[in-house]
Design a protein around this motif. Sequence first.
Motif, PDB file in Angstrom:
ATOM      1  N   SER A 201       7.139  -6.446  26.281  1.00 50.53           N
ATOM      2  CA  SER A 201       8.296  -5.550  26.132  1.00 50.53           C
ATOM      3  C   SER A 201       7.858  -4.100  25.965  1.00 50.53           C
ATOM      4  O   SER A 201       8.516  -3.180  26.468  1.00 50.53           O
ATOM      5  CB  SER A 201       9.150  -5.982  24.941  1.00 50.53           C
ATOM      6  N   ASP A 202       6.740  -3.886  25.263  1.00 51.32           N
ATOM      7  CA  ASP A 202       6.237  -2.520  25.085  1.00 51.32           C
ATOM      8  C   ASP A 202       5.785  -1.942  26.426  1.00 51.32           C
ATOM      9  O   ASP A 202       6.044  -0.767  26.732  1.00 51.32           O
ATOM     10  CB  ASP A 202       5.067  -2.505  24.102  1.00 51.32           C
ATOM     11  N   LEU A 203       5.098  -2.756  27.222  1.00 51.87           N
ATOM     12  CA  LEU A 203       4.633  -2.293  28.531  1.00 51.87           C
ATOM     13  C   LEU A 203       5.814  -2.025  29.462  1.00 51.87           C
ATOM     14  O   LEU A 203       5.801  -1.060  30.233  1.00 51.87           O
ATOM     15  CB  LEU A 203       3.701  -3.324  29.154  1.00 51.87           C
ATOM     16  N   GLU A 204       6.829  -2.869  29.388  1.00 48.05           N
ATOM     17  CA  GLU A 204       8.014  -2.669  30.219  1.00 48.05           C
ATOM     18  C   GLU A 204       8.699  -1.350  29.893  1.00 48.05           C
ATOM     19  O   GLU A 204       9.090  -0.596  30.786  1.00 48.05           O
ATOM     20  CB  GLU A 204       8.995  -3.821  30.016  1.00 48.05           C
ATOM     21  N   GLN A 205       8.817  -1.052  28.610  1.00 52.63           N
ATOM     22  CA  GLN A 205       9.476   0.182  28.193  1.00 52.63           C
ATOM     23  C   GLN A 205       8.664   1.418  28.594  1.00 52.63           C
ATOM     24  O   GLN A 205       9.217   2.413  29.071  1.00 52.63           O
ATOM     25  CB  GLN A 205       9.684   0.176  26.674  1.00 52.63           C
ATOM     26  N   LYS A 206       7.348   1.344  28.428  1.00 47.61           N
ATOM     27  CA  LYS A 206       6.485   2.500  28.688  1.00 47.61           C
ATOM     28  C   LYS A 206       6.283   2.756  30.169  1.00 47.61           C
ATOM     29  O   LYS A 206       6.180   3.914  30.603  1.00 47.61           O
ATOM     30  CB  LYS A 206       5.123   2.272  28.014  1.00 47.61           C
TER      31      LYS A 206
ATOM     32  N   ILE B 187      -1.213  -5.828  39.869  1.00 43.74           N
ATOM     33  CA  ILE B 187      -0.209  -6.491  40.702  1.00 43.74           C
ATOM     34  C   ILE B 187       0.911  -7.064  39.839  1.00 43.74           C
ATOM     35  O   ILE B 187       2.088  -6.908  40.151  1.00 43.74           O
ATOM     36  CB  ILE B 187      -0.851  -7.601  41.548  1.00 43.74           C
ATOM     37  N   TYR B 188       0.529  -7.737  38.755  1.00 40.99           N
ATOM     38  CA  TYR B 188       1.554  -8.205  37.819  1.00 40.99           C
ATOM     39  C   TYR B 188       0.991  -8.335  36.416  1.00 40.99           C
ATOM     40  O   TYR B 188      -0.228  -8.370  36.208  1.00 40.99           O
ATOM     41  CB  TYR B 188       2.179  -9.532  38.277  1.00 40.99           C
ATOM     42  N   LEU B 189       1.899  -8.413  35.448  1.00 35.82           N
ATOM     43  CA  LEU B 189       1.586  -8.618  34.035  1.00 35.82           C
ATOM     44  C   LEU B 189       2.373  -9.836  33.581  1.00 35.82           C
ATOM     45  O   LEU B 189       3.603  -9.870  33.715  1.00 35.82           O
ATOM     46  CB  LEU B 189       1.997  -7.393  33.203  1.00 35.82           C
ATOM     47  N   LYS B 190       1.673 -10.836  33.056  1.00 35.57           N
ATOM     48  CA  LYS B 190       2.337 -12.090  32.715  1.00 35.57           C
ATOM     49  C   LYS B 190       1.989 -12.504  31.290  1.00 35.57           C
ATOM     50  O   LYS B 190       0.810 -12.631  30.939  1.00 35.57           O
ATOM     51  CB  LYS B 190       1.911 -13.184  33.698  1.00 35.57           C
ATOM     52  N   ALA B 191       3.012 -12.686  30.469  1.00 39.71           N
ATOM     53  CA  ALA B 191       2.814 -13.089  29.077  1.00 39.71           C
ATOM     54  C   ALA B 191       2.516 -14.580  29.008  1.00 39.71           C
ATOM     55  O   ALA B 191       3.268 -15.401  29.547  1.00 39.71           O
ATOM     56  CB  ALA B 191       4.057 -12.764  28.253  1.00 39.71           C
ATOM     57  N   GLU B 192       1.391 -14.916  28.349  1.00 39.07           N
ATOM     58  CA  GLU B 192       0.991 -16.306  28.186  1.00 39.07           C
ATOM     59  C   GLU B 192       0.447 -16.482  26.786  1.00 39.07           C
ATOM     60  O   GLU B 192      -0.565 -15.884  26.432  1.00 39.07           O
ATOM     61  CB  GLU B 192      -0.056 -16.690  29.243  1.00 39.07           C
ATOM     62  N   LEU B 193       1.139 -17.327  25.994  1.00 38.30           N
ATOM     63  CA  LEU B 193       0.807 -17.511  24.586  1.00 38.30           C
ATOM     64  C   LEU B 193       0.839 -16.156  23.877  1.00 38.30           C
ATOM     65  O   LEU B 193       1.836 -15.456  23.941  1.00 38.30           O
ATOM     66  CB  LEU B 193      -0.551 -18.201  24.456  1.00 38.30           C
ATOM     67  N   LYS B 194      -0.256 -15.734  23.253  1.00 36.40           N
ATOM     68  CA  LYS B 194      -0.256 -14.483  22.490  1.00 36.40           C
ATOM     69  C   LYS B 194      -0.823 -13.311  23.276  1.00 36.40           C
ATOM     70  O   LYS B 194      -0.944 -12.206  22.737  1.00 36.40           O
ATOM     71  CB  LYS B 194      -1.055 -14.668  21.192  1.00 36.40           C
ATOM     72  N   TYR B 195      -1.177 -13.547  24.538  1.00 35.79           N
ATOM     73  CA  TYR B 195      -1.820 -12.511  25.321  1.00 35.79           C
ATOM     74  C   TYR B 195      -1.091 -12.273  26.631  1.00 35.79           C
ATOM     75  O   TYR B 195      -0.194 -13.027  27.014  1.00 35.79           O
ATOM     76  CB  TYR B 195      -3.285 -12.888  25.600  1.00 35.79           C
ATOM     77  N   ILE B 196      -1.506 -11.214  27.334  1.00 39.21           N
ATOM     78  CA  ILE B 196      -0.925 -10.875  28.626  1.00 39.21           C
ATOM     79  C   ILE B 196      -2.021 -10.957  29.686  1.00 39.21           C
ATOM     80  O   ILE B 196      -3.105 -10.384  29.515  1.00 39.21           O
ATOM     81  CB  ILE B 196      -0.317  -9.458  28.615  1.00 39.21           C
ATOM     82  N   THR B 197      -1.741 -11.680  30.760  1.00 37.06           N
ATOM     83  CA  THR B 197      -2.656 -11.712  31.895  1.00 37.06           C
ATOM     84  C   THR B 197      -2.366 -10.498  32.776  1.00 37.06           C
ATOM     85  O   THR B 197      -1.231 -10.300  33.216  1.00 37.06           O
ATOM     86  CB  THR B 197      -2.481 -12.992  32.720  1.00 37.06           C
TER      87      THR B 197
ATOM     88  N   HIS C  53      11.101 -11.970  35.220  1.00 34.76           N
ATOM     89  CA  HIS C  53      11.374 -13.136  34.370  1.00 34.76           C
ATOM     90  C   HIS C  53      11.098 -12.717  32.941  1.00 34.76           C
ATOM     91  O   HIS C  53      10.497 -11.660  32.703  1.00 34.76           O
ATOM     92  CB  HIS C  53      10.460 -14.301  34.797  1.00 34.76           C
ATOM     93  N   ARG C  54      11.483 -13.529  31.982  1.00 35.59           N
ATOM     94  CA  ARG C  54      11.245 -13.159  30.584  1.00 35.59           C
ATOM     95  C   ARG C  54       9.757 -13.036  30.264  1.00 35.59           C
ATOM     96  O   ARG C  54       9.372 -12.356  29.314  1.00 35.59           O
ATOM     97  CB  ARG C  54      11.881 -14.174  29.635  1.00 35.59           C
ATOM     98  N   ASN C  55       8.897 -13.655  31.094  1.00 34.37           N
ATOM     99  CA  ASN C  55       7.465 -13.621  30.799  1.00 34.37           C
ATOM    100  C   ASN C  55       6.645 -12.831  31.818  1.00 34.37           C
ATOM    101  O   ASN C  55       5.418 -12.905  31.814  1.00 34.37           O
ATOM    102  CB  ASN C  55       6.902 -15.048  30.722  1.00 34.37           C
ATOM    103  N   ALA C  56       7.293 -12.056  32.705  1.00 38.68           N
ATOM    104  CA  ALA C  56       6.501 -11.394  33.748  1.00 38.68           C
ATOM    105  C   ALA C  56       7.103 -10.076  34.221  1.00 38.68           C
ATOM    106  O   ALA C  56       8.323  -9.948  34.382  1.00 38.68           O
ATOM    107  CB  ALA C  56       6.323 -12.332  34.941  1.00 38.68           C
ATOM    108  N   LEU C  57       6.201  -9.111  34.461  1.00 32.40           N
ATOM    109  CA  LEU C  57       6.529  -7.853  35.122  1.00 32.40           C
ATOM    110  C   LEU C  57       5.684  -7.778  36.394  1.00 32.40           C
ATOM    111  O   LEU C  57       4.527  -8.196  36.390  1.00 32.40           O
ATOM    112  CB  LEU C  57       6.187  -6.651  34.236  1.00 32.40           C
ATOM    113  N   VAL C  58       6.249  -7.217  37.466  1.00 29.56           N
ATOM    114  CA  VAL C  58       5.483  -7.051  38.700  1.00 29.56           C
ATOM    115  C   VAL C  58       5.520  -5.585  39.110  1.00 29.56           C
ATOM    116  O   VAL C  58       6.468  -4.862  38.810  1.00 29.56           O
ATOM    117  CB  VAL C  58       6.026  -7.940  39.841  1.00 29.56           C
TER     118      VAL C  58
END
Length: 248
Positions: free
Chosen positions: A182-187, A157-167, A196-201
Amino acid sequence: MGLKVLIVDDETLARSRLRTLLGDCTDPRVDAIGEAANAVQAMEHVQRGAFDLVLLDIHMPGVDGMALAGALRQLPSPPHFIFVTAHAEHAVQAFELEAVDYLTKPVRLERLQQALQKVDRLLVAAGNNDAVGSAAAECLVIQERGRSERVPLADVIYLKAELKYITVRTLEREHIFDGALSDLEQKYAHLFVRVHRNALVARSRVRAVEKVVDPVDGEGWVVRLDGVEERLSVSRRQLPAVREALMI
């Protein structure tokens, strides 16, 4: 219709136990079950009839399960496969071969049911259209607490960057992924849009973009997604892209 499953294991009792467990599965149900004691028998079964799924043991006399999985992948219409083994150390190699899941013996009914549901989602997605089928085939390999699991991107549903990991959020749960947003967004730009700078949906999950007023931060925007109550903030910079995803 239910799944057509082939059990491949050199131990008669192991095959019998899996057959019993498959008979107890209801969501999805299993309509047909075949059995093979080795890789040669397994290939004969697969070449004679169409199976949706092969449950594969790894350590077998002659050709082992890993080699058999490699051979199955070369078929024109390969079945999905799940490894069922007493040895946990082969999980990474299994997912490199694009196994749907990796179950350790003794297999619990609940765990087997979850694995079958993954296969069912892949089959349904592939049947809808080629684009969705392609998305369903793409996965993230999640490694948590000594366990590796393939999570289809079609389930995310979404990918959210938190500290050094992604939820990584799915309908069922949250996973922790070690990687760069950023790698996941590009791929996977065809599947996800940055909000947002910390989330992809997931583009397919966007249902509404709403204006909100916060007493501290003032006016802003959030995105509403299918499957979760949580609202994610949308930056003004990303607002046009999110609205475009809503229109698709």
